[in-house]
Motif scaffolding. Structure first.
Motif, PDB file in Angstrom:
ATOM      1  N   VAL A  27       0.852  -1.191   0.000  1.00 28.67           N
ATOM      2  CA  VAL A  27       0.000   0.000   0.000  1.00 28.67           C
ATOM      3  C   VAL A  27       0.889   1.244   0.000  1.00 28.67           C
ATOM      4  N   GLY A  28       0.677   2.111  -0.959  1.00 29.42           N
ATOM      5  CA  GLY A  28       1.427   3.366  -1.006  1.00 29.42           C
ATOM      6  C   GLY A  28       0.976   4.281   0.115  1.00 29.42           C
ATOM      7  N   ALA A  29       1.942   4.955   0.734  1.00 33.26           N
ATOM      8  CA  ALA A  29       1.637   5.979   1.743  1.00 33.26           C
ATOM      9  C   ALA A  29       2.147   7.292   1.167  1.00 33.26           C
ATOM     10  N   PHE A  30       1.198   8.154   0.840  1.00 32.92           N
ATOM     11  CA  PHE A  30       1.535   9.371   0.120  1.00 32.92           C
ATOM     12  C   PHE A  30       1.444  10.578   1.060  1.00 32.92           C
ATOM     13  N   ASN A  31       2.421  11.462   0.955  1.00 34.06           N
ATOM     14  CA  ASN A  31       2.457  12.645   1.838  1.00 34.06           C
ATOM     15  C   ASN A  31       1.592  13.770   1.305  1.00 34.06           C
ATOM     16  N   VAL A  32       0.935  14.470   2.231  1.00 38.28           N
ATOM     17  CA  VAL A  32       0.124  15.627   1.823  1.00 38.28           C
ATOM     18  C   VAL A  32       0.450  16.863   2.653  1.00 38.28           C
ATOM     19  N   ASN A  33       0.282  18.000   2.001  1.00 38.54           N
ATOM     20  CA  ASN A  33       0.409  19.308   2.660  1.00 38.54           C
ATOM     21  C   ASN A  33      -0.768  20.213   2.358  1.00 38.54           C
ATOM     22  N   ASN A  34      -1.569  19.840   1.352  1.00 31.22           N
ATOM     23  CA  ASN A  34      -2.623  20.771   0.942  1.00 31.22           C
ATOM     24  C   ASN A  34      -3.796  20.048   0.278  1.00 31.22           C
ATOM     25  N   LEU A  35      -4.792  20.831  -0.079  1.00 26.19           N
ATOM     26  CA  LEU A  35      -6.028  20.312  -0.674  1.00 26.19           C
ATOM     27  C   LEU A  35      -5.789  19.506  -1.947  1.00 26.19           C
ATOM     28  N   GLU A  36      -4.981  20.072  -2.857  1.00 24.59           N
ATOM     29  CA  GLU A  36      -4.821  19.423  -4.164  1.00 24.59           C
ATOM     30  C   GLU A  36      -4.154  18.057  -4.035  1.00 24.59           C
ATOM     31  N   GLN A  37      -3.249  17.920  -3.065  1.00 20.77           N
ATOM     32  CA  GLN A  37      -2.607  16.614  -2.875  1.00 20.77           C
ATOM     33  C   GLN A  37      -3.604  15.591  -2.340  1.00 20.77           C
ATOM     34  N   VAL A  38      -4.408  16.008  -1.366  1.00 23.11           N
ATOM     35  CA  VAL A  38      -5.433  15.095  -0.835  1.00 23.11           C
ATOM     36  C   VAL A  38      -6.380  14.683  -1.964  1.00 23.11           C
ATOM     37  N   GLN A  39      -6.803  15.650  -2.759  1.00 20.32           N
ATOM     38  CA  GLN A  39      -7.729  15.339  -3.861  1.00 20.32           C
ATOM     39  C   GLN A  39      -7.097  14.404  -4.884  1.00 20.32           C
ATOM     40  N   ALA A  40      -5.850  14.677  -5.236  1.00 23.97           N
ATOM     41  CA  ALA A  40      -5.173  13.856  -6.253  1.00 23.97           C
ATOM     42  C   ALA A  40      -5.112  12.397  -5.795  1.00 23.97           C
ATOM     43  N   ILE A  41      -4.751  12.198  -4.536  1.00 22.83           N
ATOM     44  CA  ILE A  41      -4.607  10.836  -4.006  1.00 22.83           C
ATOM     45  C   ILE A  41      -5.975  10.144  -3.953  1.00 22.83           C
ATOM     46  N   MET A  42      -6.990  10.876  -3.506  1.00 21.14           N
ATOM     47  CA  MET A  42      -8.319  10.269  -3.408  1.00 21.14           C
ATOM     48  C   MET A  42      -8.913   9.972  -4.785  1.00 21.14           C
ATOM     49  N   MET A  43      -8.670  10.850  -5.747  1.00 25.27           N
ATOM     50  CA  MET A  43      -9.149  10.571  -7.113  1.00 25.27           C
ATOM     51  C   MET A  43      -8.486   9.303  -7.645  1.00 25.27           C
ATOM     52  N   ALA A  44      -7.189   9.189  -7.398  1.00 31.31           N
ATOM     53  CA  ALA A  44      -6.452   8.006  -7.861  1.00 31.31           C
ATOM     54  C   ALA A  44      -6.984   6.752  -7.170  1.00 31.31           C
ATOM     55  N   ALA A  45      -7.237   6.860  -5.864  1.00 33.16           N
ATOM     56  CA  ALA A  45      -7.745   5.707  -5.112  1.00 33.16           C
ATOM     57  C   ALA A  45      -9.120   5.300  -5.633  1.00 33.16           C
ATOM     58  N   SER A  46      -9.943   6.314  -5.918  1.00 33.57           N
ATOM     59  CA  SER A  46     -11.288   6.034  -6.388  1.00 33.57           C
ATOM     60  C   SER A  46     -11.255   5.400  -7.782  1.00 33.57           C
ATOM     61  N   GLU A  47     -10.418   5.946  -8.659  1.00 33.41           N
ATOM     62  CA  GLU A  47     -10.358   5.422 -10.035  1.00 33.41           C
ATOM     63  C   GLU A  47      -9.770   4.009 -10.096  1.00 33.41           C
ATOM     64  N   THR A  48      -8.939   3.667  -9.107  1.00 37.56           N
ATOM     65  CA  THR A  48      -8.334   2.327  -9.121  1.00 37.56           C
ATOM     66  C   THR A  48      -8.954   1.414  -8.056  1.00 37.56           C
ATOM     67  N   ASN A  49      -9.918   1.958  -7.303  1.00 31.71           N
ATOM     68  CA  ASN A  49     -10.574   1.189  -6.234  1.00 31.71           C
ATOM     69  C   ASN A  49      -9.547   0.660  -5.215  1.00 31.71           C
ATOM     70  N   SER A  50      -8.741   1.593  -4.690  1.00 31.36           N
ATOM     71  CA  SER A  50      -7.638   1.214  -3.801  1.00 31.36           C
ATOM     72  C   SER A  50      -7.814   1.702  -2.371  1.00 31.36           C
ATOM     73  N   PRO A  51      -7.473   0.854  -1.387  1.00 23.75           N
ATOM     74  CA  PRO A  51      -7.301   1.371  -0.029  1.00 23.75           C
ATOM     75  C   PRO A  51      -6.039   2.236  -0.037  1.00 23.75           C
ATOM     76  N   VAL A  52      -5.943   3.192   0.875  1.00 22.60           N
ATOM     77  CA  VAL A  52      -4.803   4.108   0.795  1.00 22.60           C
ATOM     78  C   VAL A  52      -4.394   4.652   2.155  1.00 22.60           C
ATOM     79  N   ILE A  53      -3.106   4.970   2.261  1.00 18.43           N
ATOM     80  CA  ILE A  53      -2.589   5.642   3.466  1.00 18.43           C
ATOM     81  C   ILE A  53      -2.207   7.055   3.060  1.00 18.43           C
ATOM     82  N   ILE A  54      -2.736   8.029   3.801  1.00 14.53           N
ATOM     83  CA  ILE A  54      -2.329   9.416   3.577  1.00 14.53           C
ATOM     84  C   ILE A  54      -1.548   9.841   4.810  1.00 14.53           C
ATOM     85  N   GLN A  55      -0.375  10.429   4.596  1.00 11.63           N
ATOM     86  CA  GLN A  55       0.435  10.767   5.754  1.00 11.63           C
ATOM     87  C   GLN A  55       0.864  12.226   5.744  1.00 11.63           C
ATOM     88  N   ALA A  56       1.031  12.752   6.953  1.00 11.00           N
ATOM     89  CA  ALA A  56       1.454  14.143   7.127  1.00 11.00           C
ATOM     90  C   ALA A  56       2.688  14.158   8.021  1.00 11.00           C
TER      91      ALA A  56
END
Ligand SMILES: O=C(CO)COP(=O)(O)O
Ligand SMILES: O=C[C@H](O)COP(=O)(O)O
Ligand SMILES: [Zn+2]
Ligand SMILES: [Zn+2]
Length: 342
Positions: A20-49
């Motif tokens: 499972v990829g753990a992707f770092n975020v600092n702002n809105l666009e990063q959170v959105q990008a990761i969630m769009m990718a997760a949704s389009e690929t139907n993936s569980p995901v780790i978001i980290q700060a």
């Protein structure tokens, strides 16, 4: 779906044999990008700060962005993780805020720079495990220091993870996941040529996995630094020197040997920067932030999608019902800190 614990997410990954990829975020666009990718690929995901991210955005903003993510994408399991906590106080503040997972990085002292000794690492990590498991939160520890064999990154001392010491560390601390040092480092400049077994010690992962089959292994510094992304930055006026990251096929090899969490930050930074440089180059008169943030978000999404497919998490979002923090706390209380991995 509420935020899920990283422990459950990684246990499921272990059962399914994927990472499972753990992707770092600092702002809105990063959170959105990761969630769009997760949704389009139907993936569980780790978001980290990181602590820096929490300071930059103000962590309440980040936390509420994550809650929004779970509302907008109710079918995607998301764990919210503190990256590189530099002490028990940082981890506690993350837990109090609502993070479902924390990393106590006791491989370094509280300044986040000085390599710490083993006993210090055991002591602070154990302290965080006690406090986190009490409320069902997952804990990642780190043994060995990140930094290249090639460049003597950081303090100049290279300290790859010792497999026997890893066994002692896990037994004494009770961590759920262990970050191992195998020669990778943070940032864009990891290797000066395609890494071979001399500089990327994948054999350490195999050995640790044999000794600790119930511990989820974590690879930090795992951006691949794709040449295509570096080229876009340089084509539009950037100055990134020739460099290599961690090849995706090496990460896939790690996943066969117990690597369940793969930390990626730099690749998203490169993708966003290239897209923004390109946008300004194409229309130097533009000044609406949406004009350059939209392609940046799109470019980050594409990188994240590619990693989700490559790590194998794609398609697994709907495999399980999330356990609550209370249920996880109950499990630790009954089974002890070392849960068996389903
Ligand atoms: O390890 C990381 C965050 O903890 C990120 O690593 P990269 O710099 O390779 O993306
Ligand atoms: O730990 C490294 C991550 O890439 C986060 O970096 P940061 O501390 O600059 O936010
Ligand atoms: Zn570290
Ligand atoms: Zn890291």
């Amino acid at each position: 779906m509420p935020l899920v614990t990283m422990r459950q997410l990684l246990d499921e990954a272990s059962k399914g044999g994927y990472g499972v990829g753990a992707f770092n975020v600092n702002n809105l666009e990063q959170v959105q990008a990761i969630m769009m990718a997760a949704s389009e690929t139907n993936s569980p995901v780790i978001i980290q700060a990181s602590s820096g991210a929490r300071k930059y955005a103000n962590d309440r903003f980040l936390y509420h962005l994550m809650l929004a993510a779970t509302e907008v994408y109710p079918d995607i399991p998301v764990a919210l993780h503190q990256d590189h906590g530099n002490g028990p106080a940082t981890c506690k503040s993350a837990i109090d805020l609502g993070f479902t997972s924390v990393m106590m990085d006791g491989s370094l002292e509280e300044d986040g720079k000085t390599p710490a000794d083993f006993e210090y690492n055991v002591r602070v990590t154990r302290e965080v495990v006690e406090m986190a498991h009490e409320v069902g939160v997952t804990v990642e520890g780190e043994l060995g220091t990140l930094g290249g064999i090639e460049d003597g990154h950081g303090s100049g001392e290279v300290s790859l993870t010792d497999p026997d010491q890893a066994v002692e560390f896990v037994e004494r601390t009770g961590v759920d996941a262990l970050a191992v040092a195998i020669g990778t480092s943070h940032g864009a400049y990891k290797f000066t040529k395609e890494p071979d077994r001399e500089v990327l010690a994948m054999n350490i992962i195999e050995e640790i996995n044999q000794k600790l089959p119930n511990t989820h292994l974590v690879m930090h510094g795992s951006s691949s630094v794709p040449k295509e992304l570096v080229d876009i930055i340089n084509e539009y006026g950037g100055e990134i020197r020739p460099t290599w990251g961690v090849p995706v096929h090496e990460i896939q090899e790690g996943i066969k040997h117990g690597v369940r969490k793969i930390n990626v930050d730099t690749d998203l930074r490169l993708a966003a920067t290239g897209a923004i440089r390109k946008a300004f180059n194409e229309d130097p008169g533009a000044f609406d932030p949406r004009f350059y943030l939209k392609p940046a978000r799109e470019a980050m999404k594409e990188v994240v999608k590619a990693r989700m497919e490559a790590f194998g998490q794609a398609g697994h979002a709907g495999d399980y019902e999330p356990l609550t923090l209370e249920e996880m706390a109950e499990r630790y209380k009954k089974e002890g800190h070392q849960l068996t991995t389903g």
